[in-house]
Scaffold this active site. Structure first.
Site, PDB file in Angstrom:
ATOM      1  N   HIS A  22      -3.867   0.860   1.661  1.00  0.00           N
ATOM      2  CA  HIS A  22      -2.924   1.474   0.722  1.00  0.00           C
ATOM      3  C   HIS A  22      -1.888   2.312   1.472  1.00  0.00           C
ATOM      4  O   HIS A  22      -2.226   3.123   2.314  1.00  0.00           O
ATOM      5  CB  HIS A  22      -3.673   2.345  -0.285  1.00  0.00           C
ATOM      6  CG  HIS A  22      -2.767   3.144  -1.155  1.00  0.00           C
ATOM      7  ND1 HIS A  22      -2.843   4.503  -1.233  1.00  0.00           N
ATOM      8  CD2 HIS A  22      -1.758   2.760  -1.968  1.00  0.00           C
ATOM      9  CE1 HIS A  22      -1.914   4.938  -2.067  1.00  0.00           C
ATOM     10  NE2 HIS A  22      -1.250   3.903  -2.528  1.00  0.00           N
ATOM     11  N   ASP A  69       3.011  -0.572  -4.182  1.00  0.00           N
ATOM     12  CA  ASP A  69       2.604   0.825  -4.373  1.00  0.00           C
ATOM     13  C   ASP A  69       3.364   1.492  -5.508  1.00  0.00           C
ATOM     14  O   ASP A  69       4.597   1.457  -5.546  1.00  0.00           O
ATOM     15  CB  ASP A  69       2.846   1.593  -3.070  1.00  0.00           C
ATOM     16  CG  ASP A  69       2.085   2.899  -3.007  1.00  0.00           C
ATOM     17  OD1 ASP A  69       1.479   3.306  -4.015  1.00  0.00           O
ATOM     18  OD2 ASP A  69       2.093   3.530  -1.931  1.00  0.00           O
ATOM     19  N   TYR A 118      15.675  -0.467  10.849  1.00  0.00           N
ATOM     20  CA  TYR A 118      15.068  -0.818  12.145  1.00  0.00           C
ATOM     21  C   TYR A 118      14.089   0.254  12.607  1.00  0.00           C
ATOM     22  O   TYR A 118      12.988  -0.058  13.094  1.00  0.00           O
ATOM     23  CB  TYR A 118      16.137  -1.015  13.223  1.00  0.00           C
ATOM     24  CG  TYR A 118      17.011  -2.238  13.061  1.00  0.00           C
ATOM     25  CD1 TYR A 118      16.537  -3.415  12.507  1.00  0.00           C
ATOM     26  CD2 TYR A 118      18.331  -2.207  13.480  1.00  0.00           C
ATOM     27  CE1 TYR A 118      17.352  -4.529  12.372  1.00  0.00           C
ATOM     28  CE2 TYR A 118      19.156  -3.327  13.351  1.00  0.00           C
ATOM     29  CZ  TYR A 118      18.654  -4.482  12.798  1.00  0.00           C
ATOM     30  OH  TYR A 118      19.455  -5.579  12.671  1.00  0.00           O
TER      31      TYR A 118
END
Length: 147
Positions: A22, A69, A118
């Site tokens: 998670h 999530d 990035y």
């Protein structure tokens, strides 16, 4: 082969998703993304290759298996177009539709500037590289809880 699992899900992708916990973040990279150099700094150090599939296809495969999530400020991040942070190009339109269909109730899809993407990708769990050839077609998905 397994019952109920899309045959396009590779063993490597399945292992990666099962190892994530998670809150772990998964980079979904287009064909131009520096997948291997970025993956070298991720938690798993792994690139999962999904050759021949575009971004919406890979997002759909993943979200069929992995919940997004709902307990944080976002469940997914989309790479912004350089110098046009509000621009939604065709790859974003198609992919965002798949993400929105899989999002839990209060989750959010946000965008992030390319260089910040990035930097965040370098700290993710792993990198999944697609054959997506449309520019700025990169995402980060945050794994939710399986109840």
């Amino acid at each position: 082969m397994l019952l109920g699992i899309n045959p396009l899900v590779t063993p490597e992708l399945m292992l990666c998703l099962m190892e994530m916990g998670h809150g772990d973040e998964l980079v979904l990279a287009d064909a131009n993304f520096p997948a291997y150099s970025t993956a070298a700094t991720t938690v798993s150090g792994r690139v999962v290759s999904m050759t021949g599939l575009n971004m919406p296809q890979v997002v759909e495969l993943i979200t069929e298996l992995m919940p997004l999530d709902a307990f944080t400020d976002f469940c997914a991040l989309q790479m912004q177009v350089d110098n046009a942070p509000r621009q939604i190009n065709p790859v974003h339109e198609a992919t965002n539709a798949v993400i929105r269909a899989a999002m839990p109730g209060d989750a959010a899809l946000e965008s992030i500037e390319r260089q910040d993407f990035y930097a965040r990708a370098a700290k993710a769990f792993a990198v999944v590289q697609t054959s997506e050839d449309r520019p700025f077609g990169c995402y980060i998905l945050r794994k939710g809880v399986v109840f």
